[in-house]
Design an enzyme around this catalytic site. Structure first.
Site, PDB file in Angstrom:
ATOM      1  N   LYS A 182     -15.107  -3.347  -7.758  1.00 52.76           N
ATOM      2  CA  LYS A 182     -14.663  -2.561  -6.404  1.00 52.76           C
ATOM      3  C   LYS A 182     -14.639  -0.542  -7.216  1.00 52.76           C
ATOM      4  O   LYS A 182     -14.883  -0.847  -8.361  1.00 52.76           O
ATOM      5  CB  LYS A 182     -12.818  -2.514  -7.202  1.00 52.76           C
ATOM      6  CG  LYS A 182     -12.990  -3.792  -7.362  1.00 52.76           C
ATOM      7  CD  LYS A 182     -11.375  -4.340  -7.498  1.00 52.76           C
ATOM      8  CE  LYS A 182     -11.322  -4.253  -8.840  1.00 52.76           C
ATOM      9  NZ  LYS A 182     -10.137  -4.989  -9.202  1.00 52.76           N
ATOM     10  N   THR A 228      -2.231   4.398  -7.960  1.00 53.08           N
ATOM     11  CA  THR A 228      -3.428   3.723  -6.921  1.00 53.08           C
ATOM     12  C   THR A 228      -2.243   2.516  -8.146  1.00 53.08           C
ATOM     13  O   THR A 228      -3.106   1.348  -8.693  1.00 53.08           O
ATOM     14  CB  THR A 228      -4.144   4.111  -7.735  1.00 53.08           C
ATOM     15  OG1 THR A 228      -4.100   5.187  -8.498  1.00 53.08           O
ATOM     16  CG2 THR A 228      -5.081   5.233  -6.205  1.00 53.08           C
ATOM     17  N   GLY A 230      -1.655  -0.917  -9.289  1.00 49.86           N
ATOM     18  CA  GLY A 230      -1.392  -2.391  -8.955  1.00 49.86           C
ATOM     19  C   GLY A 230      -2.082  -2.134  -7.600  1.00 49.86           C
ATOM     20  O   GLY A 230      -2.208  -3.625  -7.089  1.00 49.86           O
ATOM     21  N   THR A 231      -3.501  -1.217  -7.512  1.00 49.12           N
ATOM     22  CA  THR A 231      -4.426  -1.290  -6.637  1.00 49.12           C
ATOM     23  C   THR A 231      -5.009  -2.265  -6.722  1.00 49.12           C
ATOM     24  O   THR A 231      -5.101  -3.714  -5.318  1.00 49.12           O
ATOM     25  CB  THR A 231      -5.290  -0.621  -6.299  1.00 49.12           C
ATOM     26  OG1 THR A 231      -5.448  -0.007  -7.877  1.00 49.12           O
ATOM     27  CG2 THR A 231      -4.108   1.144  -5.945  1.00 49.12           C
ATOM     28  N   GLY A 232      -5.823  -3.441  -7.679  1.00 49.29           N
ATOM     29  CA  GLY A 232      -6.519  -3.824  -7.793  1.00 49.29           C
ATOM     30  C   GLY A 232      -5.961  -5.719  -7.397  1.00 49.29           C
ATOM     31  O   GLY A 232      -6.537  -6.794  -7.233  1.00 49.29           O
ATOM     32  N   CYS A 233      -4.400  -5.697  -8.111  1.00 42.90           N
ATOM     33  CA  CYS A 233      -3.634  -6.764  -7.578  1.00 42.90           C
ATOM     34  C   CYS A 233      -3.398  -6.847  -6.266  1.00 42.90           C
ATOM     35  O   CYS A 233      -3.543  -8.303  -5.641  1.00 42.90           O
ATOM     36  CB  CYS A 233      -2.620  -6.357  -8.365  1.00 42.90           C
ATOM     37  SG  CYS A 233      -2.304  -5.498 -10.044  1.00 42.90           S
TER      38      CYS A 233
HETATM   39  N1  LIG Z   1      -8.072   6.793  -4.162  1.00 45.74           N
HETATM   40  C1  LIG Z   1      -8.468   5.317  -3.881  1.00 45.74           C
HETATM   41  N2  LIG Z   1      -8.748   5.654  -2.042  1.00 45.74           N
HETATM   42  C2  LIG Z   1      -9.479   4.477  -1.800  1.00 45.74           C
HETATM   43  N3  LIG Z   1      -9.093   3.420  -2.070  1.00 45.74           N
HETATM   44  C3  LIG Z   1      -8.711   3.078  -3.398  1.00 45.74           C
HETATM   45  C4  LIG Z   1      -8.775   4.554  -4.105  1.00 45.74           C
HETATM   46  N4  LIG Z   1      -9.063   3.860  -5.688  1.00 45.74           N
HETATM   47  C5  LIG Z   1      -9.045   2.765  -5.282  1.00 45.74           C
HETATM   48  N5  LIG Z   1      -9.352   2.097  -4.525  1.00 45.74           N
HETATM   49  C6  LIG Z   1      -9.672   0.828  -3.926  1.00 45.74           C
HETATM   50  O1  LIG Z   1      -8.761  -0.213  -4.185  1.00 45.74           O
HETATM   51  C7  LIG Z   1      -9.091  -1.488  -4.479  1.00 45.74           C
HETATM   52  C8  LIG Z   1      -9.240  -1.669  -5.924  1.00 45.74           C
HETATM   53  O2  LIG Z   1      -9.703  -0.997  -6.416  1.00 45.74           O
HETATM   54  P1  LIG Z   1      -9.324  -0.577  -7.997  1.00 45.74           P
HETATM   55  O3  LIG Z   1     -11.384  -0.371  -9.024  1.00 45.74           O
HETATM   56  O4  LIG Z   1      -8.466   0.991  -8.701  1.00 45.74           O
HETATM   57  O5  LIG Z   1      -8.969  -1.750  -8.795  1.00 45.74           O
HETATM   58  P2  LIG Z   1      -8.253  -1.391 -10.309  1.00 45.74           P
HETATM   59  O6  LIG Z   1      -8.582  -0.658 -11.373  1.00 45.74           O
HETATM   60  O7  LIG Z   1      -7.876  -2.658 -10.549  1.00 45.74           O
HETATM   61  O8  LIG Z   1      -6.559  -1.092 -10.124  1.00 45.74           O
HETATM   62  P3  LIG Z   1      -5.405  -2.001 -10.750  1.00 45.74           P
HETATM   63  O9  LIG Z   1      -5.497  -1.858 -12.426  1.00 45.74           O
HETATM   64  O10 LIG Z   1      -4.718  -0.879 -10.974  1.00 45.74           O
HETATM   65  O11 LIG Z   1      -4.735  -2.957 -10.312  1.00 45.74           O
HETATM   66  C9  LIG Z   1     -10.698  -1.284  -4.027  1.00 45.74           C
HETATM   67  O12 LIG Z   1     -10.993  -1.765  -2.723  1.00 45.74           O
HETATM   68  C10 LIG Z   1     -10.729   0.503  -4.157  1.00 45.74           C
HETATM   69  O13 LIG Z   1     -11.663   0.838  -3.388  1.00 45.74           O
HETATM   70  C1  LIG Z   2       1.879  -7.552 -15.039  1.00 40.88           C
HETATM   71  C2  LIG Z   2       0.401  -6.389 -14.331  1.00 40.88           C
HETATM   72  N1  LIG Z   2      -1.064  -6.717 -14.913  1.00 40.88           N
HETATM   73  C3  LIG Z   2      -2.441  -5.917 -14.019  1.00 40.88           C
HETATM   74  C4  LIG Z   2      -1.677  -4.693 -14.137  1.00 40.88           C
HETATM   75  C5  LIG Z   2      -3.085  -3.956 -13.573  1.00 40.88           C
HETATM   76  O1  LIG Z   2      -2.362  -3.497 -12.449  1.00 40.88           O
HETATM   77  C6  LIG Z   2      -0.919  -4.380 -14.111  1.00 40.88           C
HETATM   78  N2  LIG Z   2      -0.173  -2.726 -15.070  1.00 40.88           N
HETATM   79  N3  LIG Z   2       0.121  -5.088 -14.860  1.00 40.88           N
END
Ligand SMILES: Nc1ncnc2c1ncn2[C@@H]1O[C@H](COP(=O)(O)OP(=O)(O)OP(=O)(O)O)[C@@H](O)[C@H]1O
Ligand SMILES: Cc1ncc(CO)c(N)n1
Length: 309
Positions: A182, A228, A230-233
């Site tokens: 990502k 951002t 919870g974007t990954g979740c």
């Molecule tokens: N500022 C942004 N603008 C557009 N897309 C974004 C942005 N930040 C993250 N993304 C997209 O969001 C999705 C999740 O990526 P990210 O790398 O943020 O995950 P993460 O770090 O695991 O998130 P979290 O730990 O908050 O759950 C990916 O598709 C990434 O490209």
């Molecule tokens: C419970 C939980 N799972 C995943 C993440 C990562 O975004 C968070 N902040 N909290």
């Protein structure tokens, strides 16, 4: 959104993850996302966090036996069309989850190798990383590390396109069917000169997908926001929902990418909390056109725009 019925069956998806009391990440983000995708969502809770947009104030890990019991309860009776893992907290929970996945045949597994929260709080013990790498990675149909997580799993820092590609190949060699590196943590600098041969001037967020020996790229404009949480979740729950609905892996990832873009965009002006605010789980689900392996796709809106031709 109505419940999606495929071949006469209500589509179901399961999240195995931690609870975020703030509602933006973890189990809460996953269930909201599954609902928005028309999928019946279920949960196995691994840990409860006292958390808000400012950070994680406390973590209470559940006993591995109780995690196993939840998996049996859900999968003995209801079953699922796809599952995802998020925060797994510790080694014994990872073993319980993998044992449960082996016992119950789950058609698709998406692994989001959650390690730290946005504010920096650890969500997994350091001793558990080996178990994650050795037991869960080989079971993943899709694994979705961000850059720091991919670095930890591969054992070295990742900074260049070449290093991102080699990391994806390393995780595929370890047994993950599809690897999504990502782009949320990539610096905009690295997005200016691209592997598909076109330079980009405006900052973008690129996800690199390695599947069956091909690289496919999904990108959107990079949104200038700190909301951002919870974007990954949300993204991995969207992929899981699409797989449960029967879409191919690449089509599932493209729709999830477009959804997370709209979810970040939609909550830019929200006033939920004072820190890293959540994304907009009410965002539109843009069911897009078909994706071909090896392409680079702009997923800002429908239809996807192919950039490598
Ligand atoms: N500022 C942004 N603008 C557009 N897309 C974004 C942005 N930040 C993250 N993304 C997209 O969001 C999705 C999740 O990526 P990210 O790398 O943020 O995950 P993460 O770090 O695991 O998130 P979290 O730990 O908050 O759950 C990916 O598709 C990434 O490209
Ligand atoms: C419970 C939980 N799972 C995943 C993440 C990562 O975004 C968070 N902040 N909290």
């Amino acid at each position: 959104m109505e419940a999606v019925i495929v071949n006469g069956h209500t589509v179901r998806a399961l999240t195995i993850a931690g609870s975020d009391s703030g509602g933006g990440a973890g189990i809460q983000a996953d269930l909201k996302t599954m609902h928005q995708f028309g999928v019946y969502g279920m949960s196995v809770v691994t840990a409860v966090t006292a958390q808000n947009t400012l950070g994680v104030q406390g973590v209470h890990e559940l006993d591995a036996e109780f995690v196993q019991m939840q998996m049996d309860s859900v999968l003995d009776d209801i079953g699922t069309d796809a599952a995802k893992t998020g925060m797994l907290a510790n080694e014994s929970i990872i073993h319980a989850v993998v044992d449960g996945l082996e016992k119950h045949a789950v058609p698709y597994l998406v692994v989001d190798p959650v390690m730290v929260a946005k504010g920096g709080a650890p969500l997994i013990s350091p001793e558990a990383i080996d178990a994650l790498r050795e037991r869960l990675v080989p079971r993943a149909d899709v694994i979705t590390p961000n850059i720091p997580e991919a670095s930890v799993l591969c054992g070295h820092p990742l900074e260049t396109w070449d290093e991102y590609h080699r990391a994806a190949e390393q995780l595929a060699k370890a047994g993950a069917q599809t690897v999504v590196i990502k782009g949320g943590h990539m610096s905009p600098f690295q997005s200016t000169s691209t592997p598909w041969g076109r330079n980009i001037i405006d900052p973008v967020s690129v996800d690199i997908v390695f599947c069956n020996g091909d690289y496919t790229y999904f990108l959107t404009k990079r949104i200038d926001t700190r909301k951002t949480h919870g974007t990954g979740c949300t993204y991995s729950a969207a992929i899981t929902s699409m797989l449960a609905r029967g879409y191919s892996v690449l089509d599932a990832i493209a729709v999830a990418k477009a959804f997370i873009f709209q979810a970040i965009e939609g909550a830019k002006d929200w006033d939920v909390g004072q820190g890293h605010g959540p994304t907009d789980h009410f965002a539109n689900v843009p069911l897009g056109s078909s994706v071909e392996p090896g392409g680079a796709y702009l997923c800002d809106g429908l239809p996807w725009v192919r950039l490598d031709q």
